[in-house]
Design a protein around this motif. Structure first.
Motif, PDB file in Angstrom:
ATOM      1  N   GLU A 193     104.885   4.623  77.648  1.00 31.08           N
ATOM      2  CA  GLU A 193     103.754   5.072  76.844  1.00 31.08           C
ATOM      3  C   GLU A 193     103.911   4.033  75.821  1.00 31.08           C
ATOM      4  N   HIS A 194     103.288   2.775  75.839  1.00 28.08           N
ATOM      5  CA  HIS A 194     103.301   1.929  74.840  1.00 28.08           C
ATOM      6  C   HIS A 194     101.948   2.278  73.670  1.00 28.08           C
ATOM      7  N   GLU A 195     102.612   2.301  72.593  1.00 25.29           N
ATOM      8  CA  GLU A 195     101.658   2.269  71.285  1.00 25.29           C
ATOM      9  C   GLU A 195     101.448   1.322  70.410  1.00 25.29           C
ATOM     10  N   SER A 196     102.790   0.609  69.995  1.00 26.07           N
ATOM     11  CA  SER A 196     102.697  -0.456  69.153  1.00 26.07           C
ATOM     12  C   SER A 196     103.541  -1.434  69.800  1.00 26.07           C
ATOM     13  N   SER A 197     103.363  -2.728  68.831  1.00 27.99           N
ATOM     14  CA  SER A 197     104.295  -3.915  69.443  1.00 27.99           C
ATOM     15  C   SER A 197     105.304  -3.753  68.231  1.00 27.99           C
ATOM     16  N   GLY A 198     106.603  -3.941  68.602  1.00 22.98           N
ATOM     17  CA  GLY A 198     107.917  -3.827  67.665  1.00 22.98           C
ATOM     18  C   GLY A 198     108.456  -5.134  67.546  1.00 22.98           C
ATOM     19  N   ALA A 199     108.549  -5.807  68.587  1.00 25.59           N
ATOM     20  CA  ALA A 199     109.138  -7.160  68.363  1.00 25.59           C
ATOM     21  C   ALA A 199     108.428  -8.324  68.286  1.00 25.59           C
ATOM     22  N   VAL A 239     106.721 -14.433  76.220  1.00 26.52           N
ATOM     23  CA  VAL A 239     107.272 -13.553  75.697  1.00 26.52           C
ATOM     24  C   VAL A 239     107.035 -12.162  76.575  1.00 26.52           C
ATOM     25  N   THR A 240     107.782 -11.558  77.327  1.00 23.24           N
ATOM     26  CA  THR A 240     107.779 -10.369  78.184  1.00 23.24           C
ATOM     27  C   THR A 240     107.128  -9.273  77.421  1.00 23.24           C
ATOM     28  N   GLU A 241     106.637  -8.361  78.031  1.00 21.18           N
ATOM     29  CA  GLU A 241     106.159  -7.119  77.348  1.00 21.18           C
ATOM     30  C   GLU A 241     107.301  -6.308  76.804  1.00 21.18           C
ATOM     31  N   ALA A 242     108.231  -6.452  77.245  1.00 22.50           N
ATOM     32  CA  ALA A 242     109.588  -5.352  76.782  1.00 22.50           C
ATOM     33  C   ALA A 242     109.653  -6.186  75.266  1.00 22.50           C
ATOM     34  N   GLU A 243     109.648  -7.475  75.068  1.00 24.13           N
ATOM     35  CA  GLU A 243     109.923  -8.072  73.997  1.00 24.13           C
ATOM     36  C   GLU A 243     108.554  -7.782  72.961  1.00 24.13           C
ATOM     37  N   ARG A 244     107.524  -7.812  73.288  1.00 26.78           N
ATOM     38  CA  ARG A 244     106.321  -7.624  72.593  1.00 26.78           C
ATOM     39  C   ARG A 244     106.344  -6.187  72.159  1.00 26.78           C
ATOM     40  N   GLY A 267     123.432 -15.511  85.870  1.00 24.42           N
ATOM     41  CA  GLY A 267     122.030 -16.573  86.329  1.00 24.42           C
ATOM     42  C   GLY A 267     121.858 -16.191  87.573  1.00 24.42           C
ATOM     43  N   ARG A 268     122.513 -15.748  88.447  1.00 24.04           N
ATOM     44  CA  ARG A 268     122.330 -15.423  89.916  1.00 24.04           C
ATOM     45  C   ARG A 268     121.829 -14.128  90.186  1.00 24.04           C
ATOM     46  N   TYR A 269     121.697 -13.253  89.216  1.00 31.57           N
ATOM     47  CA  TYR A 269     121.503 -11.779  89.367  1.00 31.57           C
ATOM     48  C   TYR A 269     119.749 -11.694  89.215  1.00 31.57           C
ATOM     49  N   PRO A 270     119.131 -10.801  89.817  1.00 31.13           N
ATOM     50  CA  PRO A 270     117.687 -10.657  89.550  1.00 31.13           C
ATOM     51  C   PRO A 270     117.423 -10.201  88.152  1.00 31.13           C
ATOM     52  N   VAL A 271     116.264 -10.867  87.688  1.00 35.19           N
ATOM     53  CA  VAL A 271     115.700 -10.677  86.286  1.00 35.19           C
ATOM     54  C   VAL A 271     115.122  -9.325  86.419  1.00 35.19           C
ATOM     55  N   VAL A 272     115.481  -8.487  85.368  1.00 36.48           N
ATOM     56  CA  VAL A 272     115.028  -7.266  85.298  1.00 36.48           C
ATOM     57  C   VAL A 272     114.215  -6.974  83.912  1.00 36.48           C
ATOM     58  N   HIS A 273     113.608  -5.977  83.784  1.00 36.93           N
ATOM     59  CA  HIS A 273     113.209  -5.645  82.474  1.00 36.93           C
ATOM     60  C   HIS A 273     111.685  -6.449  82.486  1.00 36.93           C
ATOM     61  N   VAL A 274     111.298  -6.722  83.693  1.00 35.93           N
ATOM     62  CA  VAL A 274     110.086  -7.528  83.693  1.00 35.93           C
ATOM     63  C   VAL A 274     108.919  -6.330  84.220  1.00 35.93           C
ATOM     64  N   SER A 275     107.845  -6.396  83.478  1.00 32.03           N
ATOM     65  CA  SER A 275     106.768  -5.648  83.883  1.00 32.03           C
ATOM     66  C   SER A 275     105.905  -6.198  85.187  1.00 32.03           C
ATOM     67  N   SER A 330     105.759   3.571  92.565  1.00 34.27           N
ATOM     68  CA  SER A 330     104.731   2.710  91.694  1.00 34.27           C
ATOM     69  C   SER A 330     105.127   2.782  90.263  1.00 34.27           C
ATOM     70  N   ASN A 331     104.459   2.098  89.477  1.00 36.36           N
ATOM     71  CA  ASN A 331     104.502   2.269  87.895  1.00 36.36           C
ATOM     72  C   ASN A 331     103.406   1.389  87.054  1.00 36.36           C
ATOM     73  N   THR A 332     103.267   1.729  85.932  1.00 40.21           N
ATOM     74  CA  THR A 332     102.056   1.284  85.386  1.00 40.21           C
ATOM     75  C   THR A 332     102.494  -0.163  85.186  1.00 40.21           C
ATOM     76  N   PRO A 333     101.673  -1.080  85.207  1.00 40.48           N
ATOM     77  CA  PRO A 333     101.836  -2.493  84.886  1.00 40.48           C
ATOM     78  C   PRO A 333     102.418  -3.108  83.765  1.00 40.48           C
ATOM     79  N   ASP A 334     102.456  -2.177  82.900  1.00 37.37           N
ATOM     80  CA  ASP A 334     103.107  -2.630  81.613  1.00 37.37           C
ATOM     81  C   ASP A 334     104.383  -2.195  81.514  1.00 37.37           C
ATOM     82  N   SER A 335     105.093  -1.484  82.264  1.00 37.01           N
ATOM     83  CA  SER A 335     106.116  -0.690  82.058  1.00 37.01           C
ATOM     84  C   SER A 335     107.445  -1.558  82.557  1.00 37.01           C
TER      85      SER A 335
END
Length: 341
Positions: free
Chosen positions: A27-33, A116-121, A173-181, A323-328
């Motif tokens: 539940e995103h409310e504001s951008s911190g990074a 810049v990914t959403e987790a960063e933003r 480097g050869r591991y799957p990227v994670v924390h991507v919405s 499923s998950n929300t597109p910004d999670s």
């Protein structure tokens, strides 16, 4: 940090958006990074250079399409998730990545575009509790998910810092990227001249030519005692015995491929699909190149992850879905891409 057994979440078998067992919804409310403190920071280690997955396994796998039986009526599945009914689906030819997108590949995308990914933003992402160093949990964890307290809100966690500040992907480097919405995955796919697979494309490819089997290799999770995927062993969420060789994520090609040449479509990381999530399917309507509902709250995810376990969430089966929300974003979700022929 006391972690209970998964009674609450496991019993709920949540569906729709962000079933907490699988990947919690943010539940995103504001951008911190800001970009300065995250993606462009020289202090954050890049994955070490080396042979890429594409160089080793080929860029994409061409599949002829055709008719296959999608979904399942498996008695121990989750009907409320929309796993069934079994239905005949016809697909046009397409190409698919043999592996999930890696940290190395995602780093190239970020370097080329400044993305810049959403987790960063938003300034944080969800990290599984046991992957955070015990002595740093009090420092790093801001909050936990009420129904699934093994999911921790960690400020500063994103794809380059998968366990939060102090971690990096230098050796992954050869591991799957994670924390991507889903939005991040879609942005990468567009940049690469590809797209995210539809759920039908993903399931057809993951089955590897087998019909109505639970897994890409058959109906036994560990045939002849052999581990074929990275999922949880032991008592969830307290102890992962890592009998398959991995207590965290594994390289995207760590286990043998399926009949079509796809690696790790079961376990390791959930994979985003292009479809909105829905559960209204009919077996009496022939489907050609289905794309899911026109709208929704969550995007389909397939394949299960390293956190799946038969005791509470056996969604590592080919027909299973969540499923998950597109910004999670979470530490157990990634993606692979397709290109329509």
């Amino acid at each position: 940090m006391e972690i209970p057994t998964p009674g609450a979440c496991g019993d709920l078998k949540q569906t729709g958006t962000g079933g907490c067992c699988c990947t919690p919804a943010a539940e995103h409310e504001s951008s911190g990074a800001t970009q300065t403190e995250s993606a462009s920071s020289a202090l954050i280690a890049e994955p070490k250079a080396g042979a890429s997955v594409a160089e080793e396994h080929g860029a994409m796998i061409a599949l002829p399409g055709g008719v296959f039986l999608m979904g399942t009526d498996y008695a121990d599945g989750f009907p409320a998730d929309g796993e069934g009914p079994v239905r005949s689906v016809a697909l046009s030819a397409f190409q698919i990545d043999p592996c999930a997108v890696t940290n190395q590949e995602f780093a190239a995308f970020v370097a080329a575009t400044g993305y810049v990914t959403e987790a960063e933003r938003f300034g944080w992402s969800f990290v599984f509790w046991a992957h955070i160093a015990e002595e740093r949990r009090a420092e790093l964890v801001e909050d936990t998910v009420a129904a699934a307290p093994w999911w921790c809100k960690v400020p500063g966690a994103f794809w380059r810092r998968p366990e939060g500040p102090g971690s990096d992907v230098r050796e992954r480097g050869r591991y799957p990227v994670v924390h991507v919405s889903w939005n991040d995955a879609e942005a990468y796919a567009r940049w690469a001249g590809k797209s995210l697979p539809t759920e039908a494309q993903w399931e057809y490819a993951a089955r590897g030519g087998l019909e109505q089997k639970l897994f890409p290799w058959g109906d036994e999770l560990t045939p002849n005692g052999e581990h074929r995927c990275n999922v949880w062993q032991g008592k969830f969420p307290v102890k992962d015995t890592a009998e398959d060789g991995y207590a965290g994520t594994c390289p995207v090609d760590a286990f043998p491929p399926n009949g079509f040449g796809l690696y790790c479509v079961t376990g390791n990381v959930w994979e985003w699909c292009s479809d909105w999530f829905g559960t209204a399917f009919r077996a009496d309507q022939p489907l050609r190149d289905p794309k899911g509902p026109a709208s929704g709250q969550g995007k389909v995810m397939k394949g299960g992850s390293l956190l799946c376990h038969a005791s509470y969430c056996n969604r590592y089966r080919v027909a299973a879905r969540t499923s998950n929300t597109p910004d999670s974003s979470t530490s157990n979700a990634g993606f692979r891409c397709v290109r329509n022929s």
